[in-house]
Design an enzyme around this catalytic site. Structure first.
Site, PDB file in Angstrom:
ATOM      1  N   HIS A 174       3.596  14.703  -2.561  1.00 51.36           N
ATOM      2  CA  HIS A 174       2.965  13.407  -2.295  1.00 51.36           C
ATOM      3  C   HIS A 174       3.401  12.964  -0.901  1.00 51.36           C
ATOM      4  CE1 HIS A 174       0.708  10.013  -3.835  1.00 51.36           C
ATOM      5  NE2 HIS A 174       1.617   9.185  -3.328  1.00 51.36           N
ATOM      6  N   GLY A 187      -5.444   5.877   0.346  1.00 51.23           N
ATOM      7  CA  GLY A 187      -6.556   6.798   0.119  1.00 51.23           C
ATOM      8  C   GLY A 187      -7.537   6.215  -0.873  1.00 51.23           C
ATOM      9  N   TYR A 220      -3.626   6.832   3.030  1.00 52.14           N
ATOM     10  CA  TYR A 220      -2.714   7.708   2.311  1.00 52.14           C
ATOM     11  C   TYR A 220      -2.337   7.119   0.953  1.00 52.14           C
ATOM     12  CZ  TYR A 220      -2.355   9.976   6.845  1.00 52.14           C
ATOM     13  OH  TYR A 220      -2.664  10.627   8.013  1.00 52.14           O
ATOM     14  N   SER A 221      -2.413   7.933  -0.099  1.00 51.79           N
ATOM     15  CA  SER A 221      -2.033   7.526  -1.456  1.00 51.79           C
ATOM     16  C   SER A 221      -2.865   6.318  -1.886  1.00 51.79           C
ATOM     17  CB  SER A 221      -0.524   7.244  -1.508  1.00 51.79           C
ATOM     18  OG  SER A 221      -0.085   7.032  -2.828  1.00 51.79           O
ATOM     19  N   GLY A 222      -2.210   5.159  -2.122  1.00 55.76           N
ATOM     20  CA  GLY A 222      -2.975   3.962  -2.448  1.00 55.76           C
ATOM     21  C   GLY A 222      -3.933   3.587  -1.329  1.00 55.76           C
TER      22      GLY A 222
END
Length: 345
Positions: free
Chosen positions: A308, A172, A168-170
Site C-alpha cells: 500500500h 484514489g 493515492y489510496s483514499g
C-alpha cells in the site's frame, strides 16, 4: 499663401493625427489584452484560503511553477487517508513534472472536523460514501473540488480542456469520484491503489475489514454492468465524453486487495462499452503488468511486489521520480500518468 505650402501643412497635420490615433488604438488594444488575461496570482506551493462557497469545507493548496503560462493544464492531486497536501507532490514526484511540463497542481486537503469519529478507524479521508460528496448534483466535497478548478481557470487562465485528476489510496477513491461525478470537467485520471466508485454507501462499510478490505460487501458484485451502473449513477443522464482512466495497484497490498483494480476496470470498461479483455498486455519492468483496454480508454498497472504505497523510481532521468523511502521503487507512477494524460509531448 503658397498653395503647395498649405498642402504640405495639411499633409503634416494628417500624419500627426494618424500617428496619434494609432497610439490611442494601440493603448486601447493593450488595455483590452491585459483585461482578458487574468493577473498572475501567487506561484510556488501555497494555500488558497478563498476559492468559492466551498460546500464540502475542504482546504485548497496549489503548486504553480514559474514557467506555467496562461493556458497551462491543471492536475488535481488527492492525498490518502491521514495525509495532507504538504510534500505530497514532492514525495510522489508530481512536482518534478509540473516543473518540467509546465502544468499547475491543485491539492485539496481534508479537514479533521469533517470526519468526526472516523467510523471504525480514525482517519482523514475524502468522503467517497456520502451522496452529497460524490455526485454531480451534490453540494459537498466534489463540488468544492470543482470550485478549486474554477479558481485556477479564473486566476491562472488554466486550460479547461486539459484538467486531470489523480490520487493515492483514499485519494484514489476521490479521483474515481471526480471522474464519475464530473466527467465534463476532467479529461483523464490516474487512480493509485484506490477503491472503485460506489464501493460503500456509508462510512462504516468503507472501512470494514476483510479479505477484500475496504468495502468487502460491495465486492460481491460480479457483473461489470453493476459497477458501471454505480458510475453512471453519479451523474444520471450524462451522455458526453468520458475521461480516460489509468489504474495502479500493488499485488501485495495488505489494506486494499488487488480485486479493487479489477472492479474499477470492470466499471470503467462497462461505461466505455469496451470488453473487459485487454487489447494488449506488456511488461514495462520486472514484476509489472500493464494492460490496455479498448483503444486506450482504460489501462491498468499491477505491480506484484508493491504494498500500500506509491510507485516511485528516484533518480534524475525524466522517467524517474519520487523521494527515496517514500514508496515502492519500481516505476515512476507520475511519469506514466502524465504521459497518459498527454502532458510532456
Amino acid at each position: 499663401m503658397n498653395p503647395s505650402g498649405v498642402a504640405g501643412a495639411e499633409s503634416r497635420f494628417t500624419v500627426r493625427r494618424t500617428k496619434a490615433l494609432l497610439v490611442a488604438a494601440v493603448a486601447v488594444v493593450a488595455a483590452a489584452l491585459l483585461a482578458a488575461v487574468p493577473a498572475r496570482a501567487e506561484t510556488g506551493f501555497h494555500e488558497v484560503p478563498e476559492f468559492g462557497s466551498n460546500p464540502g469545507n475542504l482546504k485548497m493548496f496549489a503548486y504553480v511553477p514559474e514557467k506555467a503560462r496562461s493556458g497551462a493544464p491543471a492536475v488535481v492531486l488527492f492525498h490518502g487517508c491521514g495525509g495532507s497536501a504538504k510534500s505530497l507532490d514532492v514525495d510522489t514526484g508530481w512536482r518534478k513534472y509540473a516543473d518540467a511540463y509546465g502544468f499547475t497542481l491543485v491539492l485539496p486537503e481534508q479537514k479533521d472536523e469533517n470526519v468526526g469519529s472516523g467510523g471504525i478507524v480514525p482517519h482523514k479521508c475524502f468522503s467517497a460514501w456520502n451522496t452529497a460528496d460524490r455526485t454531480h448534483d451534490g453540494q459537498g466535497e466534489a463540488r468544492s473540488v470543482v470550485q478549486m478548478v474554477d479558481f485556477m481557470k479564473a486566476e491562472y487562465a488554466a486550460d479547461a480542456d486539459r484538467v486531470y485528476a489523480t490520487g493515492y489510496s483514499g485519494g484514489g477513491a476521490a479521483t474515481n469520484v471526480m471522474l464519475a461525478a464530473h466527467p465534463e470537467v476532467f479529461k483523464a485520471g490516474a487512480v493509485f491503489f484506490g477503491m472503485a466508485y460506489g464501493c460503500a454507501d456509508n462510512e462504516d462499510d468503507y472501512f470494514r475489514t476483510g479479505s477484500f478490505a475496504p468495502c468487502p460487501g460491495r465486492y460481491n458484485l460480479v457483473a461489470p454492468e453493476e459497477w458501471g451502473d454505480r458510475i453512471r449513477g453519479a451523474h444520471p443522464g450524462y451522455a458526453g465524453e468520458r475521461p480516460r482512466v489509468q489504474i495502479w495497484h500493488g499485488g501485495s497490498d495488505p489494506l486494499i486487495n488487488k480485486k479493487s483494480l479489477e472492479k474499477q476496470r470492470d466499471g470503467w470498461t462497462d461505461v466505455f462499452g469496451i470488453p473487459q479483455t485487454p487489447s494488449s498486455t506488456s511488461r514495462p519492468a520486472a514484476g509489472v503488468t500493464k494492460q490496455v483496454y479498448g483503444d486506450g480508454q482504460v489501462e491498468t498497472y499491477l505491480i506484484d511486489a508493491m504494498g500500500h504505497e506509491a510507485p516511485v523510481d528516484p533518480g534524475t532521468g525524466i522517467d524517474r521520480c519520487g523521494t527515496a523511502g517514500q514508496g515502492h521503487d519500481s516505476l515512476c507512477g507520475p511519469y506514466y500518468a502524465a504521459r497518459f494524460f498527454g502532458l510532456g509531448g
